[in-house]
Design a protein around this motif. Structure first.
Motif, PDB file in Angstrom:
ATOM      1  N   GLU A  84      -2.221  17.430 -52.688  1.00 58.18           N
ATOM      2  CA  GLU A  84      -2.954  16.017 -52.982  1.00 58.18           C
ATOM      3  C   GLU A  84      -2.606  14.971 -51.965  1.00 58.18           C
ATOM      4  O   GLU A  84      -1.416  14.614 -51.683  1.00 58.18           O
ATOM      5  CB  GLU A  84      -2.888  15.781 -54.384  1.00 58.18           C
ATOM      6  N   SER A  85      -3.672  13.787 -51.894  1.00 59.18           N
ATOM      7  CA  SER A  85      -3.543  12.897 -51.009  1.00 59.18           C
ATOM      8  C   SER A  85      -4.498  11.868 -51.558  1.00 59.18           C
ATOM      9  O   SER A  85      -5.560  12.083 -52.229  1.00 59.18           O
ATOM     10  CB  SER A  85      -3.666  12.914 -49.685  1.00 59.18           C
ATOM     11  N   GLY A  86      -4.200  10.717 -51.203  1.00 62.55           N
ATOM     12  CA  GLY A  86      -5.105   9.400 -51.699  1.00 62.55           C
ATOM     13  C   GLY A  86      -4.949   8.538 -52.760  1.00 62.55           C
ATOM     14  O   GLY A  86      -5.651   7.770 -53.111  1.00 62.55           O
ATOM     15  N   GLY A  87      -3.772   8.909 -53.294  1.00 60.14           N
ATOM     16  CA  GLY A  87      -3.264   8.126 -54.487  1.00 60.14           C
ATOM     17  C   GLY A  87      -2.763   6.784 -53.997  1.00 60.14           C
ATOM     18  O   GLY A  87      -2.425   6.473 -52.698  1.00 60.14           O
ATOM     19  N   THR A 129     -11.305  22.151 -49.608  1.00 58.24           N
ATOM     20  CA  THR A 129     -10.644  20.796 -50.038  1.00 58.24           C
ATOM     21  C   THR A 129     -11.773  20.554 -51.176  1.00 58.24           C
ATOM     22  O   THR A 129     -12.906  20.849 -51.190  1.00 58.24           O
ATOM     23  CB  THR A 129     -10.931  19.688 -49.096  1.00 58.24           C
ATOM     24  N   VAL A 130     -11.051  19.936 -52.179  1.00 58.59           N
ATOM     25  CA  VAL A 130     -11.632  19.518 -53.296  1.00 58.59           C
ATOM     26  C   VAL A 130     -11.289  17.980 -53.587  1.00 58.59           C
ATOM     27  O   VAL A 130     -10.091  17.515 -53.183  1.00 58.59           O
ATOM     28  CB  VAL A 130     -11.194  19.878 -54.699  1.00 58.59           C
ATOM     29  N   TYR A 131     -12.363  17.269 -53.905  1.00 60.35           N
ATOM     30  CA  TYR A 131     -12.256  15.590 -53.880  1.00 60.35           C
ATOM     31  C   TYR A 131     -12.475  15.242 -55.551  1.00 60.35           C
ATOM     32  O   TYR A 131     -12.932  15.618 -56.381  1.00 60.35           O
ATOM     33  CB  TYR A 131     -13.124  15.151 -52.958  1.00 60.35           C
ATOM     34  N   LEU A 132     -11.844  14.084 -55.565  1.00 62.34           N
ATOM     35  CA  LEU A 132     -11.971  13.305 -56.883  1.00 62.34           C
ATOM     36  C   LEU A 132     -12.164  11.626 -56.605  1.00 62.34           C
ATOM     37  O   LEU A 132     -11.516  11.076 -56.166  1.00 62.34           O
ATOM     38  CB  LEU A 132     -11.167  13.455 -57.998  1.00 62.34           C
ATOM     39  N   GLN A 133     -13.498  11.502 -56.674  1.00 57.98           N
ATOM     40  CA  GLN A 133     -14.005   9.963 -56.222  1.00 57.98           C
ATOM     41  C   GLN A 133     -13.738   9.270 -57.594  1.00 57.98           C
ATOM     42  O   GLN A 133     -14.679   9.564 -58.508  1.00 57.98           O
ATOM     43  CB  GLN A 133     -15.329   9.804 -55.768  1.00 57.98           C
ATOM     44  N   MET A 134     -12.964   8.388 -57.517  1.00 60.35           N
ATOM     45  CA  MET A 134     -12.767   7.380 -58.868  1.00 60.35           C
ATOM     46  C   MET A 134     -13.229   6.007 -58.639  1.00 60.35           C
ATOM     47  O   MET A 134     -12.687   5.191 -57.689  1.00 60.35           O
ATOM     48  CB  MET A 134     -11.421   7.380 -59.160  1.00 60.35           C
ATOM     49  N   ASN A 135     -14.276   5.732 -59.357  1.00 60.19           N
ATOM     50  CA  ASN A 135     -14.771   4.173 -59.380  1.00 60.19           C
ATOM     51  C   ASN A 135     -14.529   3.483 -60.639  1.00 60.19           C
ATOM     52  O   ASN A 135     -14.241   4.046 -61.639  1.00 60.19           O
ATOM     53  CB  ASN A 135     -16.425   4.335 -59.035  1.00 60.19           C
ATOM     54  N   LEU A 146      -9.436  10.962 -54.086  1.00 60.29           N
ATOM     55  CA  LEU A 146      -8.265  11.841 -54.026  1.00 60.29           C
ATOM     56  C   LEU A 146      -8.740  13.052 -53.295  1.00 60.29           C
ATOM     57  O   LEU A 146      -9.865  13.302 -53.521  1.00 60.29           O
ATOM     58  CB  LEU A 146      -7.758  12.106 -55.528  1.00 60.29           C
ATOM     59  N   SER A 147      -8.022  13.727 -52.533  1.00 64.66           N
ATOM     60  CA  SER A 147      -8.188  14.862 -51.874  1.00 64.66           C
ATOM     61  C   SER A 147      -7.176  16.019 -52.259  1.00 64.66           C
ATOM     62  O   SER A 147      -6.000  15.604 -52.313  1.00 64.66           O
ATOM     63  CB  SER A 147      -8.288  14.531 -50.399  1.00 64.66           C
TER      64      SER A 147
END
Length: 115
Positions: free
Chosen positions: A5-8, A77-83, A19-20
């Protein structure tokens, strides 16, 4: 098998993060992927899930309309876009892969929402 995981990070309330989770060592396109989160002292909670083909998603009620899960099977890759992030979204976020009775987990990435 690796799920990384990355992007935190630290973000102000109302902000966004993406997040990726990059995976290797198994056939990514055959697995259902999910994002979970866990705050200290609380149980791990499933936040979002996406089908192996990407054509179906599901979310916990508290993030509906704010978070979007997606996947790129060509990039494993799986992503989580958090708005519209809220302080209560603060947690360690984990990537999860499941197929039948086989589960894989990432090491987690910290998301902190604070002013």
């Amino acid at each position: 098998v690796q799920l990384v995981e990355s992007g935190g990070g630290l973000v102000q309330p109302g902000g966004s993060l993406r997040l990726s989770c990059a995976v290797s060592g198994f056939t990514f396109s055959s697995y259902v992927m999910s994002w979970y989160r866990q705050d200290p002292g609380k149980e791990r909670e499933r936040v979002a899930t996406i089908a192996s083909t990407g054509d179906s998603t599901a979310y916990v009620d508290s993030v509906k309309g704010r978070f979007t899960i997606s996947r790129d099977n060509a990039k494993n890759t799986v992503y989580l876009q958090m708005n519209s992030l809220k302080p209560e979204d603060t947690a360690v976020y984990y990537c999860n892969a499941v197929r039948g009775g086989i589960y894989y987990w990432g090491q987690g990435t910290q998301v902190t929402v604070s002013s």
